[in-house]
Design an enzyme around this catalytic site. Structure first.
Site, mmCIF file in Angstrom:
data_model
loop_
_atom_site.group_PDB
_atom_site.id
_atom_site.type_symbol
_atom_site.label_atom_id
_atom_site.label_comp_id
_atom_site.label_asym_id
_atom_site.label_seq_id
_atom_site.Cartn_x
_atom_site.Cartn_y
_atom_site.Cartn_z
ATOM 1 N N TYR A 1 -6.114 16.114 -10.482
ATOM 2 C CA TYR A 1 -5.413 14.966 -11.074
ATOM 3 C C TYR A 1 -4.235 15.445 -11.916
ATOM 4 O O TYR A 1 -3.121 14.925 -11.807
ATOM 5 C CB TYR A 1 -6.376 14.151 -11.929
ATOM 6 N N ASP B 1 0.875 -1.175 0.000
ATOM 7 C CA ASP B 1 0.000 0.000 0.000
ATOM 8 C C ASP B 1 0.910 1.222 0.000
ATOM 9 O O ASP B 1 1.687 1.418 0.939
ATOM 10 C CB ASP B 1 -0.893 -0.022 1.250
ATOM 11 N N VAL B 2 0.834 2.033 -1.045
ATOM 12 C CA VAL B 2 1.746 3.177 -1.149
ATOM 13 C C VAL B 2 1.513 4.214 -0.058
ATOM 14 O O VAL B 2 2.336 5.108 0.137
ATOM 15 C CB VAL B 2 1.669 3.853 -2.547
ATOM 16 N N LYS C 1 -0.071 14.543 -11.311
ATOM 17 C CA LYS C 1 0.775 13.919 -12.329
ATOM 18 C C LYS C 1 1.839 14.892 -12.828
ATOM 19 O O LYS C 1 2.958 14.490 -13.161
ATOM 20 C CB LYS C 1 -0.086 13.412 -13.493
ATOM 21 N N ASN D 1 3.234 2.620 -10.792
ATOM 22 C CA ASN D 1 1.989 2.688 -11.550
ATOM 23 C C ASN D 1 0.766 2.961 -10.676
ATOM 24 O O ASN D 1 -0.247 3.437 -11.170
ATOM 25 C CB ASN D 1 1.798 1.360 -12.306
ATOM 26 N N THR E 1 -9.470 1.144 -19.681
ATOM 27 C CA THR E 1 -9.254 0.459 -18.409
ATOM 28 C C THR E 1 -10.432 0.765 -17.489
ATOM 29 O O THR E 1 -11.359 1.498 -17.850
ATOM 30 C CB THR E 1 -7.958 0.940 -17.724
#
Length: 266
Positions: A141, A49-50, A145, A76, A176
């Protein structure tokens, strides 16, 4: 000797497809998930878990103890978020930054000592074409990024003396299940943004549903791994999505803004 690869967020989507592809190419692949379950994956899926530093340390330590090395990290794991900035809860903004930016940085911190010890390593950060521009109703978002893109540049210079290469690959829209994992600010009935936000939500989902096959990303990452001197920035996806980055560099700000607004019907 086959390279040992760690891919975060590999239970589904781009992560899972990349892990399967690289395994088929003969690499030793460890994918991660917050809650790994027994599946028919061709690669080993382990817990990481990041947002949990202990789980990062444990996962990386176990791989190194088992394999004796760690050659490639593919950052990712991530999540999406949509909504008018004015109406998006700040704690949700922080949660996405913790996952998309700080989570990736924490994993990098844990793998770097081993890569330095080996005098070799490769870090690939999965960012987004959205990280090159502020997009309406996806501003948070884009910011997460974009931050990961910039820290990649800095880290590349800092780790070069240790023969560690750092790069990123920015996907456009791919087919996805990312939309299902997004945080969506609700479309508020009396909101001044209600009509345009709903219209854009529908458009975003259309783009994902009609997106490219994620195997394109897997193959692009495979080429980066095989490159002796990878670039710092890669973009993968539709021509116009990649070309929009070029346009931003050459067009006046307001002209570019108008193009984006026309595209999103604002």
């Amino acid at each position: 000797m086959s390279k040992v690869i760690l891919i975060t967020g590999a239970s589904s989507g781009i992560g899972a497809i990349t892990a399967r592809y690289l395994t088929a190419q003969g690499y030793r692949v460890y994918g991660t998930s917050r809650n790994p379950k027994k599946t028919d994956q061709e690669f080993e899926l382990i817990r990481l878990d990041v947002l949990d530093n202990n789980s990062i340390e444990e996962a990386v330590t176990n791989i190194i103890e088992k394999e004796g090395r760690l050659d490639v990290l593919i950052n990712n794991a991530g999540m999406g978020i949509t909504g008018p900035i004015e109406e998006t809860p700040t704690h949700e903004m922080r949660r996405v930054f913790e996952t998309n930016f700080f989570g990736a940085v924490e994993v990098i911190k844990v793998v770097l000592p081993q890569m330095r010890k080996q005098k070799s390593g490769l870090v690939i950060n999965v960012t987004s074409v959205a990280g090159y521009m502020g997009l309406p109703f996806r501003g948070v978002y884009s910011a997460t990024k974009g931050a990961l893109e910039l820290i990649t540049e800095a880290l590349s210079m800092e780790t070069k003396p240790f023969n560690i290469k750092v790069t990123n690959v920015a996907p456009g829209d791919f087919a996805t299940n990312i939309a299902s994992g997004r945080y969506h600010s609700p479309v508020l009935k009396n909101s001044p943004y209600a009509e345009t936000y709903q219209k854009n939500l529908d458009l975003m989902n259309e783009h994902v549903d009609s997106g490219k096959d994620p195997i394109m990303m897997a193959k692009a990452i495979g080429k980066i791994i095989e490159s002796s001197n990878p670039k710092i920035h890669y973009k993968v996806g539709e021509f116009m999505q990649k070309f929009s980055i070029v346009l931003k560099r050459v067009l006046p700000d307001r002209m570019y803004e108008k193009l984006i607004m026309n595209h999103y019907k604002l």
